[in-house]
Design a protein around this motif. Structure first.
Motif, PDB file in Angstrom:
ATOM      1  N   ARG A  72       0.830  -1.203   0.000  1.00  0.00           N
ATOM      2  CA  ARG A  72       0.000   0.000   0.000  1.00  0.00           C
ATOM      3  C   ARG A  72       0.866   1.256   0.000  1.00  0.00           C
ATOM      4  O   ARG A  72       0.569   2.224  -0.705  1.00  0.00           O
ATOM      5  N   GLN A  73       1.927   1.235   0.802  1.00  0.00           N
ATOM      6  CA  GLN A  73       2.822   2.391   0.846  1.00  0.00           C
ATOM      7  C   GLN A  73       3.514   2.578  -0.504  1.00  0.00           C
ATOM      8  O   GLN A  73       3.636   3.700  -1.000  1.00  0.00           O
ATOM      9  N   THR A  74       3.973   1.481  -1.086  1.00  0.00           N
ATOM     10  CA  THR A  74       4.619   1.553  -2.397  1.00  0.00           C
ATOM     11  C   THR A  74       3.633   2.059  -3.440  1.00  0.00           C
ATOM     12  O   THR A  74       3.974   2.892  -4.287  1.00  0.00           O
ATOM     13  N   ASN A  75       2.401   1.573  -3.369  1.00  0.00           N
ATOM     14  CA  ASN A  75       1.361   1.985  -4.308  1.00  0.00           C
ATOM     15  C   ASN A  75       1.085   3.479  -4.171  1.00  0.00           C
ATOM     16  O   ASN A  75       0.933   4.186  -5.177  1.00  0.00           O
ATOM     17  N   GLU A  76       1.025   3.965  -2.945  1.00  0.00           N
ATOM     18  CA  GLU A  76       0.778   5.392  -2.716  1.00  0.00           C
ATOM     19  C   GLU A  76       1.934   6.226  -3.268  1.00  0.00           C
ATOM     20  O   GLU A  76       1.723   7.255  -3.920  1.00  0.00           O
ATOM     21  N   GLY A  77       3.167   5.771  -3.031  1.00  0.00           N
ATOM     22  CA  GLY A  77       4.331   6.476  -3.570  1.00  0.00           C
ATOM     23  C   GLY A  77       4.319   6.491  -5.095  1.00  0.00           C
ATOM     24  O   GLY A  77       4.620   7.518  -5.728  1.00  0.00           O
ATOM     25  N   THR A  78       3.959   5.360  -5.679  1.00  0.00           N
ATOM     26  CA  THR A  78       3.889   5.272  -7.140  1.00  0.00           C
ATOM     27  C   THR A  78       2.797   6.190  -7.685  1.00  0.00           C
ATOM     28  O   THR A  78       2.999   6.878  -8.692  1.00  0.00           O
ATOM     29  N   ARG A  79       1.660   6.242  -6.987  1.00  0.00           N
ATOM     30  CA  ARG A  79       0.566   7.111  -7.420  1.00  0.00           C
ATOM     31  C   ARG A  79       1.007   8.581  -7.380  1.00  0.00           C
ATOM     32  O   ARG A  79       0.744   9.346  -8.315  1.00  0.00           O
ATOM     33  N   GLN A  80       1.695   8.959  -6.322  1.00  0.00           N
ATOM     34  CA  GLN A  80       2.166  10.343  -6.219  1.00  0.00           C
ATOM     35  C   GLN A  80       3.181  10.656  -7.322  1.00  0.00           C
ATOM     36  O   GLN A  80       3.158  11.738  -7.907  1.00  0.00           O
ATOM     37  N   LEU A  81       4.060   9.706  -7.607  1.00  0.00           N
ATOM     38  CA  LEU A  81       5.053   9.907  -8.671  1.00  0.00           C
ATOM     39  C   LEU A  81       4.360  10.044 -10.027  1.00  0.00           C
ATOM     40  O   LEU A  81       4.715  10.917 -10.834  1.00  0.00           O
ATOM     41  N   ILE A  82       3.358   9.206 -10.274  1.00  0.00           N
ATOM     42  CA  ILE A  82       2.621   9.283 -11.543  1.00  0.00           C
ATOM     43  C   ILE A  82       1.926  10.635 -11.668  1.00  0.00           C
ATOM     44  O   ILE A  82       1.962  11.265 -12.736  1.00  0.00           O
ATOM     45  N   ASN A  83       1.309  11.098 -10.564  1.00  0.00           N
ATOM     46  CA  ASN A  83       0.649  12.405 -10.604  1.00  0.00           C
ATOM     47  C   ASN A  83       1.655  13.519 -10.892  1.00  0.00           C
ATOM     48  O   ASN A  83       1.370  14.444 -11.652  1.00  0.00           O
ATOM     49  N   LYS A  84       2.836  13.433 -10.298  1.00  0.00           N
ATOM     50  CA  LYS A  84       3.880  14.439 -10.546  1.00  0.00           C
ATOM     51  C   LYS A  84       4.318  14.395 -12.004  1.00  0.00           C
ATOM     52  O   LYS A  84       4.468  15.439 -12.659  1.00  0.00           O
TER      53      LYS A  84
END
Length: 119
Positions: A72-84
């Motif tokens: 979940r933490q990795t997924n959240e980090g990936t989501r934030q990176l994708i948004n950036k």
């Protein structure tokens, strides 16, 4: 109700028969107790085995919960990176559109005039 035994010989025969019956009952009871004791021991062993399995499953569940939290933490980090990255792409597209409007669509005279006025 009870018959009185007159003869000692009959009394002794009857006592022997009673003793024999009691012996059979005792043997049956001992056999039954041994069987039930074995059954209890097998059930205790099975309970111990089930408890061990339960503990192992609890360890696996805790490990999987840890992995789930990590995912979940990795997924959240990936989501934030994708948004950036999507935001960066949008900004680059805006820059490209500005360059296209400035240098491709504008006339040569307008571009020269803008450069001269900036100085």
């Amino acid at each position: 109700m009870y018959s009185v035994i007159e003869n000692n010989e009959d009394k002794e025969t009857e006592l022997n028969a009673i003793q024999e019956s009691l012996g059979k009952i005792r043997a049956y009871m001992e056999k039954e107790i041994a069987f039930k004791q074995g059954l209890i021991e097998r059930q205790e062993a099975q309970i111990h085995q089930f408890r061990t399995r339960l503990e192992e499953k609890e360890v696996v569940i805790q490990r999987l919960e840890g992995q789930l939290t990590e995912c979940r933490q990795t997924n959240e980090g990936t989501r934030q990176l994708i948004n950036k990255l999507l935001s960066d792409i949008s900004n680059y597209q805006k820059d490209l559109e500005w360059y296209k409007r400035t240098f491709e669509k504008r006339s040569l005279l307008g571009t020269i005039r803008q450069k001269l006025l900036k100085r």
